[in-house]
Design a protein around this motif. Sequence first.
Motif, mmCIF file in Angstrom:
data_model
loop_
_atom_site.group_PDB
_atom_site.id
_atom_site.type_symbol
_atom_site.label_atom_id
_atom_site.label_comp_id
_atom_site.label_asym_id
_atom_site.label_seq_id
_atom_site.Cartn_x
_atom_site.Cartn_y
_atom_site.Cartn_z
ATOM 1 N N UNK A 21 0.837 -1.204 0.000
ATOM 2 C CA UNK A 21 0.000 0.000 0.000
ATOM 3 C C UNK A 21 0.876 1.261 0.000
ATOM 4 N N UNK A 22 1.815 1.330 0.929
ATOM 5 C CA UNK A 22 2.669 2.511 0.998
ATOM 6 C C UNK A 22 3.632 2.574 -0.179
ATOM 7 N N UNK A 23 3.954 1.427 -0.763
ATOM 8 C CA UNK A 23 4.750 1.422 -1.988
ATOM 9 C C UNK A 23 4.017 2.095 -3.133
ATOM 10 N N UNK A 24 2.717 1.800 -3.273
ATOM 11 C CA UNK A 24 1.914 2.473 -4.306
ATOM 12 C C UNK A 24 1.860 3.969 -4.053
ATOM 13 N N UNK A 25 1.625 4.349 -2.796
ATOM 14 C CA UNK A 25 1.547 5.772 -2.460
ATOM 15 C C UNK A 25 2.890 6.442 -2.762
ATOM 16 N N UNK A 26 3.985 5.804 -2.350
ATOM 17 C CA UNK A 26 5.316 6.358 -2.594
ATOM 18 C C UNK A 26 5.595 6.472 -4.085
ATOM 19 N N UNK A 27 5.308 5.409 -4.829
ATOM 20 C CA UNK A 27 5.594 5.402 -6.259
ATOM 21 C C UNK A 27 4.774 6.448 -7.002
#
Length: 186
Positions: A21-27
């Motif tokens: 989830x936070x990877x998507x937000x970061x990306x």
Amino acid sequence: MPKGFIIPKLAQLFLVIFGFYFGFILLFDIILQQVIPESLLTMYMFFITAGVFMVFTFTEESANELVAPIKALAEDPKNKKLRIVALISAPLVIGIFVFFKMQPSLEAPVELRSIHPAPPTSFKAFDKKFDLTKLNNPYRELEKEDPEKFRELVAEGADIYISNCHFCHGDKLDGRGHYAAGLNPL
């Protein structure tokens, strides 16, 4: 971490899901500076969660290891106080999340909006009937014949738009002018 410290399977599962989830937000938000639609993020996270659960429960042994903390909380008499706290706080947290997430919108439904009625195909002015489907803009001829006069007329039209129309219709003709928020529907 102390030597021999092992993260429980249930904690690993949540770390992997939140990591995605936070990877998507970061990306998308930080690196690419693009907004990912919430519906698309929800769909991605649904499939990721389903896939992660499949991986973590691939064997019966790993499935038992995954649910062991939940079983211990539910069945062990020593965890009675913790169980009561969990059974009260979990629905409360979910309820608060849903309450704030599902606030009703004061916007009119999109399908009920009528921004402008469809223009008529003809009208009568100066005792003449004009068919709008067959009219030609006389100023378009000036675009090639007298470009300077055409630019002058376009500038005059822009002045009229700025003084009369842009307050509601906006600088980019997108309906987001200064007064647009006060109109319902926009």
